[in-house]
Design a protein around this motif. Structure first.
Motif, PDB file in Angstrom:
ATOM      1  N   ARG A 145       0.863  -1.187   0.000  1.00  0.00           N
ATOM      2  CA  ARG A 145       0.000   0.000   0.000  1.00  0.00           C
ATOM      3  C   ARG A 145       0.895   1.230   0.000  1.00  0.00           C
ATOM      4  O   ARG A 145       1.809   1.324   0.827  1.00  0.00           O
ATOM      5  CB  ARG A 145      -0.911   0.029   1.239  1.00  0.00           C
ATOM      6  CG  ARG A 145      -1.889  -1.120   1.249  1.00  0.00           C
ATOM      7  CD  ARG A 145      -2.828  -1.076   2.439  1.00  0.00           C
ATOM      8  NE  ARG A 145      -3.588  -2.317   2.475  1.00  0.00           N
ATOM      9  CZ  ARG A 145      -4.489  -2.628   3.385  1.00  0.00           C
ATOM     10  NH1 ARG A 145      -4.764  -1.762   4.358  1.00  0.00           N
ATOM     11  NH2 ARG A 145      -5.132  -3.780   3.351  1.00  0.00           N
ATOM     12  N   GLU A 164       1.139   3.957   1.357  1.00  0.00           N
ATOM     13  CA  GLU A 164       0.658   4.748   2.489  1.00  0.00           C
ATOM     14  C   GLU A 164       1.173   6.183   2.400  1.00  0.00           C
ATOM     15  O   GLU A 164       2.348   6.408   2.095  1.00  0.00           O
ATOM     16  CB  GLU A 164       1.133   4.121   3.811  1.00  0.00           C
ATOM     17  CG  GLU A 164       0.600   2.726   4.082  1.00  0.00           C
ATOM     18  CD  GLU A 164      -0.820   2.739   4.637  1.00  0.00           C
ATOM     19  OE1 GLU A 164      -1.383   3.821   4.840  1.00  0.00           O
ATOM     20  OE2 GLU A 164      -1.363   1.628   4.862  1.00  0.00           O
ATOM     21  N   ARG A 207       2.939   0.889  10.251  1.00  0.00           N
ATOM     22  CA  ARG A 207       2.343   1.285   8.978  1.00  0.00           C
ATOM     23  C   ARG A 207       3.445   1.331   7.930  1.00  0.00           C
ATOM     24  O   ARG A 207       4.219   2.273   7.859  1.00  0.00           O
ATOM     25  CB  ARG A 207       1.647   2.648   9.096  1.00  0.00           C
ATOM     26  CG  ARG A 207       0.827   2.983   7.870  1.00  0.00           C
ATOM     27  CD  ARG A 207      -0.030   4.212   8.048  1.00  0.00           C
ATOM     28  NE  ARG A 207      -0.996   4.101   9.116  1.00  0.00           N
ATOM     29  CZ  ARG A 207      -2.102   3.337   9.075  1.00  0.00           C
ATOM     30  NH1 ARG A 207      -2.363   2.638   7.996  1.00  0.00           N
ATOM     31  NH2 ARG A 207      -2.918   3.287  10.098  1.00  0.00           N
ATOM     32  N   SER A 208       3.553   0.266   7.152  1.00  0.00           N
ATOM     33  CA  SER A 208       4.592   0.138   6.142  1.00  0.00           C
ATOM     34  C   SER A 208       3.955   0.181   4.758  1.00  0.00           C
ATOM     35  O   SER A 208       2.732   0.128   4.627  1.00  0.00           O
ATOM     36  CB  SER A 208       5.333  -1.192   6.274  1.00  0.00           C
ATOM     37  OG  SER A 208       5.607  -1.487   7.604  1.00  0.00           O
ATOM     38  N   GLU A 247      -5.328  -1.238  15.582  1.00  0.00           N
ATOM     39  CA  GLU A 247      -5.751  -2.514  14.987  1.00  0.00           C
ATOM     40  C   GLU A 247      -4.556  -3.391  14.600  1.00  0.00           C
ATOM     41  O   GLU A 247      -3.620  -2.924  13.975  1.00  0.00           O
ATOM     42  CB  GLU A 247      -6.568  -2.195  13.723  1.00  0.00           C
ATOM     43  CG  GLU A 247      -6.854  -3.435  12.895  1.00  0.00           C
ATOM     44  CD  GLU A 247      -7.530  -3.138  11.559  1.00  0.00           C
ATOM     45  OE1 GLU A 247      -8.105  -2.050  11.386  1.00  0.00           O
ATOM     46  OE2 GLU A 247      -7.469  -4.029  10.686  1.00  0.00           O
ATOM     47  N   ILE A 248      -4.636  -4.674  14.977  1.00  0.00           N
ATOM     48  CA  ILE A 248      -3.691  -5.641  14.406  1.00  0.00           C
ATOM     49  C   ILE A 248      -4.411  -6.669  13.535  1.00  0.00           C
ATOM     50  O   ILE A 248      -3.807  -7.311  12.693  1.00  0.00           O
ATOM     51  CB  ILE A 248      -2.824  -6.353  15.481  1.00  0.00           C
ATOM     52  CG1 ILE A 248      -3.680  -7.019  16.564  1.00  0.00           C
ATOM     53  CG2 ILE A 248      -1.831  -5.385  16.100  1.00  0.00           C
ATOM     54  CD1 ILE A 248      -2.831  -7.851  17.540  1.00  0.00           C
ATOM     55  N   SER A 290      -8.342 -11.087   8.918  1.00  0.00           N
ATOM     56  CA  SER A 290      -7.163 -10.556   8.243  1.00  0.00           C
ATOM     57  C   SER A 290      -6.220  -9.954   9.265  1.00  0.00           C
ATOM     58  O   SER A 290      -6.541  -8.959   9.916  1.00  0.00           O
ATOM     59  CB  SER A 290      -7.623  -9.489   7.247  1.00  0.00           C
ATOM     60  OG  SER A 290      -6.496  -8.881   6.663  1.00  0.00           O
ATOM     61  N   GLY A 296      -2.187  -8.684  10.300  1.00  0.00           N
ATOM     62  CA  GLY A 296      -0.875  -8.283   9.807  1.00  0.00           C
ATOM     63  C   GLY A 296       0.214  -9.022  10.576  1.00  0.00           C
ATOM     64  O   GLY A 296       0.225  -9.006  11.807  1.00  0.00           O
TER      65      GLY A 296
HETATM   66  P1  ATP Z   1      -5.464   0.747   9.025  1.00  0.00           P
HETATM   67  O1  ATP Z   1      -6.841   1.307   9.327  1.00  0.00           O
HETATM   68  O2  ATP Z   1      -4.566   0.678  10.218  1.00  0.00           O
HETATM   69  O3  ATP Z   1      -4.817   1.359   7.812  1.00  0.00           O
HETATM   70  P2  ATP Z   1      -6.835  -1.296   7.625  1.00  0.00           P
HETATM   71  O4  ATP Z   1      -8.155  -1.311   8.330  1.00  0.00           O
HETATM   72  O5  ATP Z   1      -6.712  -0.602   6.324  1.00  0.00           O
HETATM   73  O6  ATP Z   1      -5.699  -0.773   8.634  1.00  0.00           O
HETATM   74  P3  ATP Z   1      -7.049  -3.958   6.710  1.00  0.00           P
HETATM   75  O7  ATP Z   1      -7.260  -3.565   5.316  1.00  0.00           O
HETATM   76  O8  ATP Z   1      -8.215  -4.473   7.523  1.00  0.00           O
HETATM   77  O9  ATP Z   1      -6.320  -2.773   7.489  1.00  0.00           O
HETATM   78  O10 ATP Z   1      -5.851  -5.007   6.743  1.00  0.00           O
HETATM   79  C1  ATP Z   1      -5.815  -6.093   7.640  1.00  0.00           C
HETATM   80  C2  ATP Z   1      -4.529  -6.084   8.454  1.00  0.00           C
HETATM   81  O11 ATP Z   1      -3.382  -5.872   7.629  1.00  0.00           O
HETATM   82  C3  ATP Z   1      -4.485  -4.961   9.480  1.00  0.00           C
HETATM   83  O12 ATP Z   1      -5.158  -5.321  10.658  1.00  0.00           O
HETATM   84  C4  ATP Z   1      -2.991  -4.822   9.710  1.00  0.00           C
HETATM   85  O13 ATP Z   1      -2.529  -5.761  10.665  1.00  0.00           O
HETATM   86  C5  ATP Z   1      -2.399  -5.159   8.352  1.00  0.00           C
HETATM   87  N1  ATP Z   1      -2.027  -3.912   7.664  1.00  0.00           N
HETATM   88  C6  ATP Z   1      -2.842  -3.116   6.933  1.00  0.00           C
HETATM   89  N2  ATP Z   1      -2.167  -2.048   6.465  1.00  0.00           N
HETATM   90  C7  ATP Z   1      -0.890  -2.175   6.921  1.00  0.00           C
HETATM   91  C8  ATP Z   1       0.293  -1.393   6.769  1.00  0.00           C
HETATM   92  N3  ATP Z   1       0.300  -0.285   6.045  1.00  0.00           N
HETATM   93  N4  ATP Z   1       1.423  -1.819   7.374  1.00  0.00           N
HETATM   94  C9  ATP Z   1       1.434  -2.957   8.099  1.00  0.00           C
HETATM   95  N5  ATP Z   1       0.347  -3.738   8.271  1.00  0.00           N
HETATM   96  C10 ATP Z   1      -0.799  -3.368   7.695  1.00  0.00           C
END
Ligand code: ATP
Length: 455
Positions: free
Chosen positions: A190, A192, A201-202, A274-275, A316, A318
Motif C-alpha cells: 500500500r 501509504e 504502517r509500512s 488494529e492488528i 485478516s 498483519g
Molecule cells: P489501518 O486502518 O490501520 O490502515 P486497515 O483497516 O486498512 O488498517 P485492513 O485492510 O483491515 O487494514 O488489513 C488487515 C490487516 O493488515 C491490518 O489489521 C494490519 O494488521 C495489516 N495492515 C494493513 N495495512 C498495513 C500497513 N500499512 N502496514 C502494516 N500492516 C498493515
C-alpha cells in the motif's frame, strides 16, 4: 553459575527502546540503510526472520492444519488487473490527502492531529493546507515491454483477491463443500501517505488472511466462532486483557456490503491500534467476481438443492504488526538483586527466534558443548556461544527472548549432566544430557504464552 533474582515491576515500554533493540540485535531495520533508507520499507535480520516465520507457522497451524475445513493457497502477488476492478480497489481504495503549501509535507486528512507544527511558517505554527484530494493506495506497475495502458497491473493491496478468483478451482480440487475456508499468507503493498510508527504502517507488509465461505444465513454464527478463535490465538501469543481488546465497528465505519465487523486492537506504546480485522462481508466478493468474470460462482446445497452464492467471513491479520506487538508485549527492563539490570524479551516459546542457547562454561569445554548444540539443532533453532562471562551470555539471550540456556560445565564431563536456566524466572535445573532433548520438547513444542499483565 550466578544465582539471579529479579523484581517483577515492569515500566511502560517506549518505542525508541524497541526500535533500538531491533536495530542492535538485527531483528528489523530500515531497508536500503546504506543509501539513507527508504520510507515505509523494512528488512528483517536473522532473529526477525525467525520470529516472523514462527508466527506465520503458528497461524498456519491453527487456521489451516488443525482443521479439516480450511485449505491453503499461495497465489501470485500480481494477478489479473480485473481482480482489483471487481473488488472496487481501483476506484475506491483511497485515503484523503492534503499538502502543506509552506513546508511541502503531505498528510492524511484524517490524521492531522499528528501533523505537528509547520517548520516553514513564521508567525504561525499552523500548516497551510490544500483541500483534501483522494489518493489511491494501490502500487501500480507495468507488465511487458510496452507502456500502454493495457499493460498496467497492480501489486495486491491485500492477499484475499486471488482467494475469491481461485474459489471455484480450489473448492473442486480440495473436494470441499461450503462451509469451508481458504487461507493465505503473503506480501501486500500500500502506498501509504504517511508510513510511521516503525513497522506498524509500512508500504510493504505481510498479511495472513482467511476467507471462510458459508451460507448467507450462517455468517452470524461463523463470525462469532472465528472472532473467538482469533482472540484465542492472540491470547496464546501472551496478549492479556490489558493489551488486547475487541472493538466492534459502528454503523458509520462499516463498508456498504459489510454486515458486521470487529477490530482486534493491541495497546502499543503509541496507543490502541488494529492488528487484525474480522468482517462479515456477505456475498459481495463472489457476486462481484462472478459479475466481472462472467463465471458462475454459486454452489448447490446437496441436501436442499438450493443454489446460492456463498457469503464470506474474513479474518485478516498483519504479521508485521503482530510481530511488533510481540516485541512490545515481551519487552521489559528489570532490576535484579544487587542492582544489576537486564533487558528481557518474554516471548511465548512458540514464536521465540532461538529456542535454546548452549554455553560452555569455559572455552576448554567447547568440543562437548558443540556436540550437544549440533544434536539439539536437529530439532530447533539453537545458538552456540562461548565468548564472555556466563552472566553476560545469559543477558544476550534474555534480550532476544531465548527461553532456555544450557550450560556445559566442568562437572558435566564426569556426571554427564547440564544446567538449564530458564529465561523468565531465571531458575536453574540440573538435567542428564541424554534427557535434554526430551526435557526441552516438553516445554517448547506447541508451547504458547501465558498472558502477561502490564500495569
Ligand atoms: P489501518 O486502518 O490501520 O490502515 P486497515 O483497516 O486498512 O488498517 P485492513 O485492510 O483491515 O487494514 O488489513 C488487515 C490487516 O493488515 C491490518 O489489521 C494490519 O494488521 C495489516 N495492515 C494493513 N495495512 C498495513 C500497513 N500499512 N502496514 C502494516 N500492516 C498493515
Amino acid at each position: 553459575m550466578d544465582a539471579e533474582a529479579g523484581s517483577d515491576a515492569r515500566a511502560p515500554v517506549r518505542m525508541e527502546d524497541i526500535v533500538s533493540l531491533c536495530a542492535r540485535r538485527g531483528f528489523v531495520f530500515q531497508s536500503g540503510e546504506i543509501y539513507g533508507g527508504i520510507n515505509g520499507f523494512w528488512d528483517y535480520g536473522p532473529l526477525g526472520v525467525e520470529l516472523k516465520n514462527n508466527l506465520k507457522a503458528f497461524w498456519w497451524q491453527r487456521v489451516v492444519r488443525e482443521r479439516g475445513d480450511v485449505v491453503g493457497l499461495d497465489s501470485a502477488i500480481i494477478t489479473h488487473p480485473r481482480t482489483w476492478e471487481a473488488s472496487g480497489h481501483v476506484e475506491h481504495f483511497t485515503d484523503p490527502m492534503v499538502d502543506c503549501r509552506a513546508c511541502k509535507r503531505r498528510f492524511r486528512a484524517d490524521q492531522l492531529a499528528d501533523a505537528g507544527p509547520c517548520p516553514a511558517r513564521e508567525g504561525t505554527s499552523e500548516h497551510d493546507l490544500t483541500p483534501p484530494r483522494q489518493f489511491n493506495l494501490m502500487l501500480r506497475t507495468q507488465i511487458g515491454a510496452s507502456e500502454d495502458a493495457s499493460a498496467t497491473a497492480w501489486l495486491r493491496a491485500e492477499t484475499c483477491g486471488s482467494i475469491f478468483t481461485d474459489f471455484r478451482r480450489l473448492r473442486e480440487v480440495a473436494r470441499q463443500k461450503v462451509p469451508f475456508g481458504i487461507a493465505q499468507i503473503g506480501k501486500a503493498f500500500r502506498n501509504e501517505i504517511n508510513p510511521r510508527n516503525f513497522t506498524f504502517r509500512s508500504r510493504e507488509f505481510e498479511q495472513a488472511e482467511l476467507e471462510f465461505f458459508c451460507h448467507p444465513d450462517a455468517t452470524g454464527e461463523w463470525f462469532e466462532r472465528w472472532r473467538d478463535e482469533r482472540v484465542r490465538f492472540h491470547r496464546d501469543l501472551g496478549f492479556g486483557d490489558d493489551v488486547l481488546r475487541v472493538r466492534p465497528h459502528d454503523e458509520k465505519e462499516l463498508a456498504h456490503y459489510c454486515r458486521n465487523a470487529v477490530d482486534l486492537e493491541f495497546r502499543f506504546p503509541f496507543g490502541w491500534q488494529e492488528i487484525e480485522g474480522i468482517h462479515d462481508r456477505g456475498t459481495w466478493d463472489l457476486e462481484r467476481h462472478g459479475e466481472y468474470s462472467g463465471k458462475d460462482l454459486s454452489v448447490t446445497d446437496e441436501e436442499t438443492k438450493e443454489r446460492f452464492v456463498p457469503a464470506v467471513v474474513e479474518t485478516s491479520v498483519g504479521m508485521d504488526r503482530t510481530a511488533l506487538a510481540l516485541l512490545c508485549n515481551g519487552y521489559a527492563e528489570e532490576t535484579l538483586e544487587g542492582g544489576e539490570t537486564r533487558t528481557v524479551l518474554r516471548l511465548a516459546p512458540v514464536v521465540a527466534p532461538i529456542k535454546a542457547a548452549v554455553l560452555p562454561l569455559s572455552k576448554k569445554l567447547a568440543e562437548p558443548a558443540q556436540r550437544l548444540a549440533a544434536e539439539l539443532r536437529r530439532h530447533w533453532n539453537v545458538f552456540y556461544d562461548e565468548s564472555g562471562n556466563i552472566g553476560r551470555r545469559y543477558r544476550r539471550q534474555d534480550e532476544v527472548g531465548t527461553p532456555f540456556c544450557v550450560t556445559w560445565d566442568f562437572d558435566s564431563e564426569s556426571d554427564q549432566q547440564v544446567t538449564v536456566r530458564e529465561r523468565d524466572g531465571m531458575t536453574q535445573e540440573r538435567i542428564p544430557a541424554s534427557r535434554l532433548a526430551e526435557w526441552l520438547r516438553e516445554r517448547l513444542d506447541g508451547s504458547t504464552g501465558h498472558s502477561t499483565t502490564r500495569d
